[in-house]
Design an enzyme around this catalytic site. Structure first.
Site, short mmCIF file in Angstrom:
data_model
loop_
_atom_site.label_atom_id
_atom_site.label_comp_id
_atom_site.label_asym_id
_atom_site.label_seq_id
_atom_site.Cartn_x
_atom_site.Cartn_y
_atom_site.Cartn_z
N GLN A 133 0.83 -1.21 0.00
CA GLN A 133 0.00 0.00 0.00
C GLN A 133 0.87 1.26 0.00
O GLN A 133 1.56 1.54 0.98
CB GLN A 133 -0.86 -0.01 1.26
CG GLN A 133 -1.75 1.20 1.44
CD GLN A 133 -2.45 1.19 2.79
OE1 GLN A 133 -1.86 0.76 3.79
NE2 GLN A 133 -3.68 1.64 2.84
N GLY A 134 0.80 2.03 -1.07
CA GLY A 134 1.58 3.27 -1.16
C GLY A 134 0.71 4.48 -0.89
O GLY A 134 0.39 5.24 -1.81
N TYR A 135 0.32 4.64 0.36
CA TYR A 135 -0.50 5.80 0.75
C TYR A 135 0.39 6.87 1.42
O TYR A 135 0.56 7.96 0.91
CB TYR A 135 -1.59 5.37 1.73
CG TYR A 135 -2.90 4.91 1.12
CD1 TYR A 135 -2.95 4.30 -0.12
CD2 TYR A 135 -4.11 5.09 1.81
CE1 TYR A 135 -4.15 3.88 -0.66
CE2 TYR A 135 -5.31 4.67 1.27
CZ TYR A 135 -5.34 4.06 0.04
OH TYR A 135 -6.54 3.65 -0.49
N SER A 136 0.96 6.52 2.59
CA SER A 136 1.65 7.52 3.42
C SER A 136 2.88 8.10 2.74
O SER A 136 3.59 7.41 2.00
CB SER A 136 2.11 6.89 4.74
OG SER A 136 1.03 6.27 5.37
N SER A 168 4.52 -1.06 4.25
CA SER A 168 4.76 -2.38 4.86
C SER A 168 5.00 -3.43 3.77
O SER A 168 4.21 -3.53 2.83
CB SER A 168 3.57 -2.82 5.69
OG SER A 168 3.29 -1.90 6.71
N GLU A 251 -9.77 -1.42 5.24
CA GLU A 251 -8.55 -1.62 6.02
C GLU A 251 -8.86 -1.49 7.51
O GLU A 251 -8.41 -2.29 8.33
CB GLU A 251 -7.49 -0.57 5.60
CG GLU A 251 -6.20 -0.71 6.41
CD GLU A 251 -5.12 0.30 6.01
OE1 GLU A 251 -5.40 1.17 5.15
OE2 GLU A 251 -4.01 0.21 6.56
N GLU A 373 -6.74 9.19 17.24
CA GLU A 373 -7.26 10.57 17.32
C GLU A 373 -8.10 10.86 16.06
O GLU A 373 -9.18 11.43 16.14
CB GLU A 373 -6.11 11.59 17.41
CG GLU A 373 -5.34 11.57 18.72
CD GLU A 373 -4.32 10.43 18.79
OE1 GLU A 373 -4.09 9.75 17.78
OE2 GLU A 373 -3.76 10.21 19.89
C1 FAD Z 1 2.41 -0.91 11.68
C2 FAD Z 1 2.16 0.16 10.65
C3 FAD Z 1 2.02 -0.22 9.32
C4 FAD Z 1 1.82 0.76 8.33
N1 FAD Z 1 1.73 0.34 7.04
C5 FAD Z 1 1.54 1.27 6.07
C6 FAD Z 1 1.48 0.86 4.70
O1 FAD Z 1 1.61 -0.32 4.37
N2 FAD Z 1 1.30 1.80 3.77
C7 FAD Z 1 1.14 3.12 4.08
O2 FAD Z 1 0.92 3.90 3.16
N3 FAD Z 1 1.22 3.55 5.37
C8 FAD Z 1 1.43 2.65 6.37
N4 FAD Z 1 1.52 3.06 7.67
C9 FAD Z 1 1.52 4.51 7.98
C10 FAD Z 1 0.26 4.98 8.69
O3 FAD Z 1 -0.84 4.96 7.84
C11 FAD Z 1 0.56 6.38 9.26
O4 FAD Z 1 1.58 6.22 10.23
C12 FAD Z 1 -0.66 7.01 9.90
O5 FAD Z 1 -1.59 7.37 8.92
C13 FAD Z 1 -0.28 8.27 10.72
O6 FAD Z 1 0.43 9.16 9.96
P1 FAD Z 1 1.83 9.76 10.49
O7 FAD Z 1 2.69 8.62 10.94
O8 FAD Z 1 2.36 10.66 9.40
O9 FAD Z 1 1.49 10.63 11.79
P2 FAD Z 1 0.98 12.12 11.83
O10 FAD Z 1 -0.11 12.32 10.85
O11 FAD Z 1 2.17 13.03 11.72
O12 FAD Z 1 0.37 12.21 13.28
C14 FAD Z 1 1.19 12.41 14.44
C15 FAD Z 1 0.26 12.55 15.64
O13 FAD Z 1 -0.59 13.70 15.49
C16 FAD Z 1 -1.96 13.33 15.60
N5 FAD Z 1 -2.78 14.07 14.64
C17 FAD Z 1 -2.49 14.37 13.36
N6 FAD Z 1 -3.52 15.05 12.80
C18 FAD Z 1 -4.47 15.18 13.75
C19 FAD Z 1 -5.77 15.77 13.77
N7 FAD Z 1 -6.29 16.37 12.69
N8 FAD Z 1 -6.48 15.72 14.93
C20 FAD Z 1 -5.96 15.12 16.04
N9 FAD Z 1 -4.73 14.53 16.07
C21 FAD Z 1 -4.01 14.57 14.95
C22 FAD Z 1 -2.01 11.85 15.23
O14 FAD Z 1 -3.13 11.22 15.81
C23 FAD Z 1 -0.68 11.34 15.82
O15 FAD Z 1 -0.83 11.07 17.19
C24 FAD Z 1 1.74 2.12 8.68
C25 FAD Z 1 1.88 2.51 10.04
C26 FAD Z 1 2.11 1.53 11.00
C27 FAD Z 1 2.26 1.98 12.43
#
Ligand code: FAD
Length: 388
Positions: A133-136, A168, A251, A373
């Protein structure tokens, strides 16, 4: 479906499972090592794992509700429930798990063309192609619509440049589904397309991200002038956000897991705990019971949402609620297993296996697929209708 025909279905299925599920595949194992992920380079952990996958795939049982022409068994919701009950009855392992089954498949079934469904779905069902999955991106996690990986329109293809993160198992995947900005002038939700890309092609590179545990599923994925043909778009150009959101609901539903948790073999918590201690004290017993009851009610709520939705639609916005609840419950479940295990549970590879590792892994549940959150925010606005 009449009660009679559903009972006939149950008996036939029971007979088939008895005859075809190898004994080794009857431990309910859903711990990491027991999962069959499939893919071009998959190495089976045993002959039984291979045989079990092949037999199930031939019957469409890896994706029971998908239509038969796309590799499924075409089961109704009622039949699907019986299928899971009967698999649970003999403690059968899931023959195959994958992002293709959990995420891309439902999105393709909903948004894909007939040709795309015929091309991409059967190999997912047979476990031949593994997807990631290429989202983040570094600046687009919770604010996912901020993706900056860009696709330039070159007539018959897009030229894609940019970076994904936390992909991942990208280093083990054959293909990636990615969100790409294809119109930089449009408002951020309106300029994204959902593209499918072969990981082996020129211009796609993955780099593993190391973690302190020594093992890590994470990768960074880089696109450098990667050519993605126009027929590899799912849904309409610049309307990829609709596909992305739909996929996320599936998901989140999957991560919620009905509260069963990703380890402990899916067995009742009481049984897992009593493997470790002979006498459960009253507090632990009460906590375990509460946790199991909550797990059952989340499971039933999930079933209710699925029943209400059109076939294959999933729980919609309620998936945020289920994800939040399932995640919290999974954490509690593992806290309890840690309490019961005492010092043995602290060992990384001790008498209880990797209980500590499994416990730490649950912490990631409230980040992956959208943070807790963000889930609470979705529940407040879209489920409860509270003001923003
Ligand atoms: C085990 C695991 C597997 C993953 N696998 C994949 C994958 O295969 N493909 C992929 O694309 N991604 C993957 N991810 C990434 C995951 O989708 C992101 O980590 C997640 O969406 C959070 O984004 P971020 O890490 O940039 O945190 P941020 O968005 O930077 O958030 C940091 C903190 O700020 C809080 N926050 C941010 N915005 C708000 C808001 N508007 N209101 C309140 N709080 C807020 C968040 O809740 C968090 O606590 C994976 C993550 C994990 C942990």
């Amino acid at each position: 479906m009449t009660a009679n025909s559903i009972e006939e279905f149950r008996l036939e299925l029971r007979e088939w499972l008895e005859a075809n599920c190898p004994q080794e595949m009857r431990d309910g194992g859903i711990v990491e090592d027991a999962i069959c992920w499939g893919g071009k380079d998959w190495v089976f952990s045993s002959d039984a794992q291979k045989v079990w996958l092949e037999r199930c795939a031939a019957k469409g049982y890896t994706v029971p509700t998908w239509p038969v022409e796309y590799g499924g068994a075409g089961m109704s919701r009622d039949q699907e429930k019986v299928f899971h009950e009967e698999m649970g009855r003999i403690d059968a392992r899931s023959p195959l798990q994958s992002f293709g089954i959990w995420m891309l498949g439902p999105a393709l079934l909903h948004f894909g063309s007939h040709e795309q469904k015929l091309h991409y779905l059967p190999p997912i069902a047979r476990g031949e192609v593994r997807w990631c999955q290429g989202y983040s991106e570094p600046g687009a996690g919770s604010d996912l619509a901020n993706v900056q990986t860009k696709g330039e329109d070159k007539g018959d293809h897009w030229l894609v440049n940019g970076q994904k993160i936390w992909t991942s198992y990208a280093d083990k995947a054959d293909w990636i589904f990615a969100l790409v900005r294809t119109d930089r002038d449009a408002p951020k939700h309106k300029g994204i397309s959902f593209l499918l890309c072969d990981m082996e092609q020129a211009g796609v590179e993955t780099r593993p991200i190391k973690m302190i545990s020594g093992i890590s599923p994470f990768c960074e994925t880089f696109f450098t002038d990667a050519v993605i043909p126009k027929d590899q778009i799912v849904g309409e150009e610049n309307r990829g956000w609709d596909v992305a959101k739909y996929l996320l609901t599936h998901e989140r539903e999957m991560i919620s897991g009905g509260g069963a948790g990703l380890s402990g073999g899916g067995r009742a918590l009481g049984a897992v705990i009593s493997d470790t201690i002979e006498e459960m004290d009253a507090t632990l017993r009460a906590d375990a019971m509460r946790c199991e009851i909550d797990a059952l009610s989340i499971g039933l709520t999930l079933e209710r949402y699925k029943d209400q939705a059109e076939a294959g639609q999933g729980a919609g916005d309620a998936s945020a609620m289920l994800k939040y609840m399932g995640t919290e419950l999974n954490k509690q479940r593992h806290e309890l297993m840690m309490s019961a295990g005492g010092s043995d549970a602290l060992e990384w590879d001790g008498p209880l296996g990797n209980r500590a590792g499994d416990w730490l892994r649950t912490k990631a549940n409230s980040i992956e697929g959208g943070t807790s959150e963000v889930m609470l925010s979705i529940v407040s606005r879209r489920v409860l209708g509270l003001p923003a």
